[in-house]
Design a protein around this motif. Structure first.
Motif, PDB file in Angstrom:
ATOM      1  N   SER A   1      -7.493   7.020   0.542  1.00 45.17           N
ATOM      2  CA  SER A   1      -8.387   6.234  -0.309  1.00 45.17           C
ATOM      3  C   SER A   1      -9.730   6.926  -0.488  1.00 45.17           C
ATOM      4  O   SER A   1     -10.530   6.522  -1.326  1.00 45.17           O
ATOM      5  CB  SER A   1      -8.601   4.838   0.281  1.00 45.17           C
ATOM      6  OG  SER A   1      -9.410   4.908   1.435  1.00 45.17           O
TER       7      SER A   1
ATOM      8  N   SER B   1      -2.122   0.550  -4.886  1.00 44.69           N
ATOM      9  CA  SER B   1      -1.415  -0.725  -4.750  1.00 44.69           C
ATOM     10  C   SER B   1      -0.852  -1.181  -6.092  1.00 44.69           C
ATOM     11  O   SER B   1      -0.133  -2.169  -6.145  1.00 44.69           O
ATOM     12  CB  SER B   1      -2.334  -1.799  -4.146  1.00 44.69           C
ATOM     13  OG  SER B   1      -3.454  -1.991  -4.971  1.00 44.69           O
TER      14      SER B   1
ATOM     15  N   GLU C   1      -2.351   2.372   8.565  1.00 47.21           N
ATOM     16  CA  GLU C   1      -3.639   2.104   7.929  1.00 47.21           C
ATOM     17  C   GLU C   1      -4.513   3.354   7.903  1.00 47.21           C
ATOM     18  O   GLU C   1      -5.232   3.600   6.929  1.00 47.21           O
ATOM     19  CB  GLU C   1      -4.369   0.966   8.640  1.00 47.21           C
ATOM     20  CG  GLU C   1      -5.705   0.650   8.010  1.00 47.21           C
ATOM     21  CD  GLU C   1      -6.450  -0.497   8.669  1.00 47.21           C
ATOM     22  OE1 GLU C   1      -7.686  -0.554   8.501  1.00 47.21           O
ATOM     23  OE2 GLU C   1      -5.821  -1.329   9.335  1.00 47.21           O
TER      24      GLU C   1
ATOM     25  N   VAL D   1       0.858  -1.183   0.000  1.00 37.43           N
ATOM     26  CA  VAL D   1       0.000   0.000   0.000  1.00 37.43           C
ATOM     27  C   VAL D   1       0.893   1.232   0.000  1.00 37.43           C
ATOM     28  O   VAL D   1       1.767   1.382   0.866  1.00 37.43           O
ATOM     29  CB  VAL D   1      -0.939   0.006   1.222  1.00 37.43           C
ATOM     30  CG1 VAL D   1      -1.816   1.254   1.213  1.00 37.43           C
ATOM     31  CG2 VAL D   1      -1.789  -1.257   1.248  1.00 37.43           C
TER      32      VAL D   1
ATOM     33  N   TYR E   1      -2.241  -4.876   1.258  1.00 37.57           N
ATOM     34  CA  TYR E   1      -3.679  -4.995   1.046  1.00 37.57           C
ATOM     35  C   TYR E   1      -3.922  -6.388   0.476  1.00 37.57           C
ATOM     36  O   TYR E   1      -3.337  -6.762  -0.551  1.00 37.57           O
ATOM     37  CB  TYR E   1      -4.161  -3.918   0.080  1.00 37.57           C
ATOM     38  CG  TYR E   1      -5.661  -3.760   0.049  1.00 37.57           C
ATOM     39  CD1 TYR E   1      -6.332  -3.184   1.112  1.00 37.57           C
ATOM     40  CD2 TYR E   1      -6.391  -4.186  -1.044  1.00 37.57           C
ATOM     41  CE1 TYR E   1      -7.712  -3.028   1.092  1.00 37.57           C
ATOM     42  CE2 TYR E   1      -7.769  -4.035  -1.077  1.00 37.57           C
ATOM     43  CZ  TYR E   1      -8.418  -3.454  -0.004  1.00 37.57           C
ATOM     44  OH  TYR E   1      -9.786  -3.303  -0.036  1.00 37.57           O
TER      45      TYR E   1
ATOM     46  N   TYR F   1      -6.483  -4.424   5.049  1.00 34.54           N
ATOM     47  CA  TYR F   1      -5.114  -4.011   5.284  1.00 34.54           C
ATOM     48  C   TYR F   1      -4.476  -4.997   6.267  1.00 34.54           C
ATOM     49  O   TYR F   1      -5.094  -5.343   7.285  1.00 34.54           O
ATOM     50  CB  TYR F   1      -5.064  -2.603   5.881  1.00 34.54           C
ATOM     51  CG  TYR F   1      -5.534  -1.543   4.931  1.00 34.54           C
ATOM     52  CD1 TYR F   1      -4.748  -1.140   3.863  1.00 34.54           C
ATOM     53  CD2 TYR F   1      -6.772  -0.930   5.097  1.00 34.54           C
ATOM     54  CE1 TYR F   1      -5.171  -0.166   2.970  1.00 34.54           C
ATOM     55  CE2 TYR F   1      -7.208   0.057   4.234  1.00 34.54           C
ATOM     56  CZ  TYR F   1      -6.404   0.429   3.155  1.00 34.54           C
ATOM     57  OH  TYR F   1      -6.840   1.399   2.295  1.00 34.54           O
TER      58      TYR F   1
END
Length: 168
Positions: free
Chosen positions: A88, A39, A81, A22, A155, A160
């Protein structure tokens, strides 16, 4: 033999089984930065050092990469994360707001760099190729740094996951 592509849903189900590092791909100057969680990033060649990253053409960072001509790839650590989620888009932040997550600075190329990432690469846009929904950006690596003891964020299967560091 059937030469037709498989259904897109079947393809996504298959690809969920392939773990991916990630990263945050970012560009722009403070006050006008943009970035996303990615990714689809990989090394291309070491002579000259080049990478590629695939970005959806509808992503806000897409046109900024072309306009700025530089971008960074920041491979996230296993404890980042929250940064991945912000970039995202699931937290509802956009553009410059996303950079409130993490410890960002300006790299030698002018691209945003996440200091706590396990690896940071600064790239000059060397070329790009449009595909159906995405553009493949080819970056000439002009600078980089890494944390030798950092554990990466991956990922896998829609979640995650951290990777335990290998024993020395």
């Amino acid at each position: 033999m059937n030469a037709e592509p498989i259904d897109s849903h079947a393809f996504r189900r298959l690809m969920r089984n392939v773990a991916g590092q990630v990263s945050i791909v970012a560009t722009g100057e403070p006050g006008r930065r943009s970035g996303l969680t990615a990714s689809a990033v990989c090394s291309l060649t070491d002579l000259p050092p080049m990478v590629l990253v695939c970005v959806n053409r509808s992503a806000s960072v897409h046109d900024f990469i072309i306009e700025n001509g530089v971008f960074s790839i920041n491979a996230l650590a296993s404890d980042q994360e929250a940064v991945a989620r912000v970039f995202s888009g699931v937290e509802g932040l956009r553009g410059e707001q996303r950079f409130s997550a993490g410890d960002w600075s300006v790299g030698v190329s002018g691209a945003p760099i996440l200091a706590s990432a396990v690896c940071q690469l600064e790239c000059r846009l060397a070329d790009y190729k449009h595909t159906t929904s995405h553009t493949v950006f080819f970056g000439a690596v002009v600078a980089g740094a890494a944390t030798p003891d950092g554990s990466p964020l991956l990922y896998h299967r829609g979640a995650y996951v951290g990777l335990a560091p290998a024993d020395a």
